[in-house]
Scaffold this motif. Structure first.
Motif, PDB file in Angstrom:
ATOM      1  N   THR A 151       1.392  -1.014   0.297  1.00 19.00           N
ATOM      2  CA  THR A 151      -0.050   0.384  -0.382  1.00 19.00           C
ATOM      3  C   THR A 151       0.727   1.708   0.244  1.00 19.00           C
ATOM      4  O   THR A 151       2.286   1.460   0.222  1.00 19.00           O
ATOM      5  N   THR A 153       0.470   5.613   0.058  1.00 20.00           N
ATOM      6  CA  THR A 153      -0.750   6.689   0.087  1.00 20.00           C
ATOM      7  C   THR A 153       0.253   8.423  -0.554  1.00 20.00           C
ATOM      8  O   THR A 153      -0.982   8.867  -0.606  1.00 20.00           O
ATOM      9  N   GLN A 172      -3.698   3.845  -2.463  1.00 19.49           N
ATOM     10  CA  GLN A 172      -4.982   4.048  -1.010  1.00 19.49           C
ATOM     11  C   GLN A 172      -5.184   5.831  -1.303  1.00 19.49           C
ATOM     12  O   GLN A 172      -4.350   6.941  -0.572  1.00 19.49           O
ATOM     13  N   GLY A 173      -6.303   6.645  -1.257  1.00 25.83           N
ATOM     14  CA  GLY A 173      -6.970   7.624  -1.534  1.00 25.83           C
ATOM     15  C   GLY A 173      -7.374   7.725   0.074  1.00 25.83           C
ATOM     16  O   GLY A 173      -7.614   6.388   0.461  1.00 25.83           O
ATOM     17  N   GLU A 175     -10.169   8.215   1.063  1.00 26.90           N
ATOM     18  CA  GLU A 175     -11.422   8.443   1.014  1.00 26.90           C
ATOM     19  C   GLU A 175     -11.680   7.179   1.583  1.00 26.90           C
ATOM     20  O   GLU A 175     -12.765   6.615   2.520  1.00 26.90           O
ATOM     21  N   ALA A 176     -10.430   6.486   1.493  1.00 28.46           N
ATOM     22  CA  ALA A 176     -10.735   4.369   2.582  1.00 28.46           C
ATOM     23  C   ALA A 176     -10.621   4.476   3.789  1.00 28.46           C
ATOM     24  O   ALA A 176     -10.888   5.237   4.461  1.00 28.46           O
ATOM     25  N   GLN A 180      -5.236   4.414   7.431  1.00 26.33           N
ATOM     26  CA  GLN A 180      -4.826   4.844   6.143  1.00 26.33           C
ATOM     27  C   GLN A 180      -3.678   4.096   6.016  1.00 26.33           C
ATOM     28  O   GLN A 180      -2.346   4.151   7.257  1.00 26.33           O
ATOM     29  N   LEU A 196      -8.413   9.851  -4.413  1.00 27.49           N
ATOM     30  CA  LEU A 196      -7.717   8.599  -4.789  1.00 27.49           C
ATOM     31  C   LEU A 196      -7.500   9.050  -6.385  1.00 27.49           C
ATOM     32  O   LEU A 196      -6.390   8.400  -7.199  1.00 27.49           O
ATOM     33  N   ILE A 200      -3.668   8.294  -7.773  1.00 29.19           N
ATOM     34  CA  ILE A 200      -3.220   8.138  -9.544  1.00 29.19           C
ATOM     35  C   ILE A 200      -2.846   8.452  -9.928  1.00 29.19           C
ATOM     36  O   ILE A 200      -2.205   7.584 -11.069  1.00 29.19           O
ATOM     37  N   ALA A 213      -6.643  -0.079  -7.219  1.00 34.50           N
ATOM     38  CA  ALA A 213      -7.203   1.699  -6.651  1.00 34.50           C
ATOM     39  C   ALA A 213      -7.572   1.162  -5.335  1.00 34.50           C
ATOM     40  O   ALA A 213      -8.530   0.963  -5.658  1.00 34.50           O
ATOM     41  N   GLY A 215     -10.132   3.251  -2.168  1.00 39.44           N
ATOM     42  CA  GLY A 215     -11.110   4.203  -1.216  1.00 39.44           C
ATOM     43  C   GLY A 215     -11.973   4.883  -2.011  1.00 39.44           C
ATOM     44  O   GLY A 215     -12.170   5.817  -2.373  1.00 39.44           O
ATOM     45  N   VAL A 226     -12.019   4.490 -12.302  1.00 39.25           N
ATOM     46  CA  VAL A 226     -10.167   3.792 -11.244  1.00 39.25           C
ATOM     47  C   VAL A 226      -9.232   3.850 -13.198  1.00 39.25           C
ATOM     48  O   VAL A 226      -8.350   3.535 -13.137  1.00 39.25           O
TER      49      VAL A 226
END
Length: 362
Positions: A151, A153, A172-173, A175-176, A180, A196, A200, A213, A215, A226
């Protein structure tokens, strides 16, 4: 970019590994059987507990699956800050009639023992959270026939993942839901997470790795978005949390769409590390004062969270959820994969038709 990972599952749908008893073998098996990639969460389990779940999962499906590990955490927490927080939680301890946990219960989550099990009993995919393994670890897993994912961020973290030799990166955006996966827990960066789609784009311009992707993704149309942005697959956690196969507490499942819980926030209240959950009483009262101390705070609050869950008290539980939680659907996990894939196909058809129409106009 290599397709070795995505060749393992026909639909670009990955079930996020949700630690704490959510990602049980039944959930991972249902997702993998439906054509996605199911995941077991080894976090907070013993090495033998992880091994037993792998055996159980293999008895449920012959399809590929993954196992997620937490990286050991460096010792930089301030013991005095943890002690102050423990005093603040004294009222919670009295309310739930349970003692606080021992903050010094361990920092490495049995990492080396779990790696030993995964070397002796290789699984198709292993992912890592909270940091990057060294190249020797990733190379040894590769020799065992395992694909590795880490992962990230930020684009800088994704570059570290590529340099270490991983096969893919989970982007990982902010929003997840849940924790984190930052590589270093720096309190100065709290509240600076990247959305996210922006993330990306940044990662695509930084590394050549396949991107998964993660989140806030709850619908097939978001998966299409995505993928169009450059991801090879989408990872969904909150979407699978209310499924009957999920091991989540019933109160947690119901809270996702309960009108009492209208928003999520990142908080350190329950674990000492930033994690997104539904805003409840515990988060409001203790979040502003929780120190940057993971896993000390996690161990400290563990008995409180368990007591709240036993009492059915959503106001004292860690209700991890992504920003799309209100879109949760109570479908069997396999059916949810099928619905998501159908929505994805519909979105792709619409995008293709729009592109053709624009071409005709020109």
């Amino acid at each position: 970019m290599s397709t070795a990972l995505t060749d393992l599952f026909p639909h670009p749908i990955v079930q996020a590994p949700m630690a704490g008893g959510v990602s049980v073998p039944q959930l991972a098996a249902a997702v993998s059987e439906a054509g996605g990639l199911g995941f077991l969460a080894a976090g907070y389990k013993t090495a033998d507990g992880m091994y037993q779940e792998i055996k159980q999962l293999r008895g449920l499906t012959g399809r590929p699956f993954g196992v997620n590990l937490f990286m050991p955490q460096p010792e930089y927490a301030d013991p005095a800050a943890v002690e102050v927080y423990a005093h603040q939680l004294a009222g919670e301890s009295s309310w739930y009639e349970t003692g606080l946990g021992d903050p010094d219960s361990g920092r490495d989550d049995g990492y080396d023992a779990k790696l030993a099990v995964l070397h002796d009993n290789p699984v198709p995919v292993v992912s890592f959270h909270f940091g990057v393994p060294n190249r020797d670890v990733l190379d040894s897993l590769r020799r065992a026939g395992t694909l590795t994912v880490v992962t990230a961020t930020t684009a800088e973290e994704a570059l570290a993942v590529q340099r270490a030799g991983a096969d893919a990166v989970i982007v990982q955006g902010v929003e997840a839901g849940g924790h984190q996966g930052t590589h270093r827990d720096n309190p100065e960066t709290d509240g600076t997470g990247i959305g996210l789609l922006s993330l990306i784009a940044q990662v695509r311009e930084t590394v050549d790795l396949p991107i998964i992707a993660a989140g806030g993704i709850m619908r097939g149309s978001q998966i299409a978005a995505v993928l169009a942005a450059g991801a090879s697959a989408a990872q969904l956690g909150t979407a699978f949390l209310p499924t009957p196969e999920s091991g989540a507490n019933a109160v947690h499942k119901q809270a996702l769409t309960n009108p009492l819980f209208v928003r999520t926030e990142l908080t350190r209240a329950f674990s000492g590390r930033p994690a997104r959950g539904l805003v409840n009483r515990f988060m409001r009262e203790h979040g502003p004062y929780a120190p940057a101390a993971y896993p000390e705070v996690h161990h400290l609050t563990s008995p409180l969270r368990k007591a709240a869950a036993k009492a059915g008290d959503a106001q004292g539980m860690a209700l991890w959820a992504g920003q799309g939680h209100r879109m949760a659907r109570e479908l069997p996990a396999g059916q949810l994969v099928e619905v998501l894939n159908a929505e994805l196909a519909e979105a792709r058809t619409a995008l293709s038709a729009a592109g053709e129409a624009e071409g005709e106009i020109r």
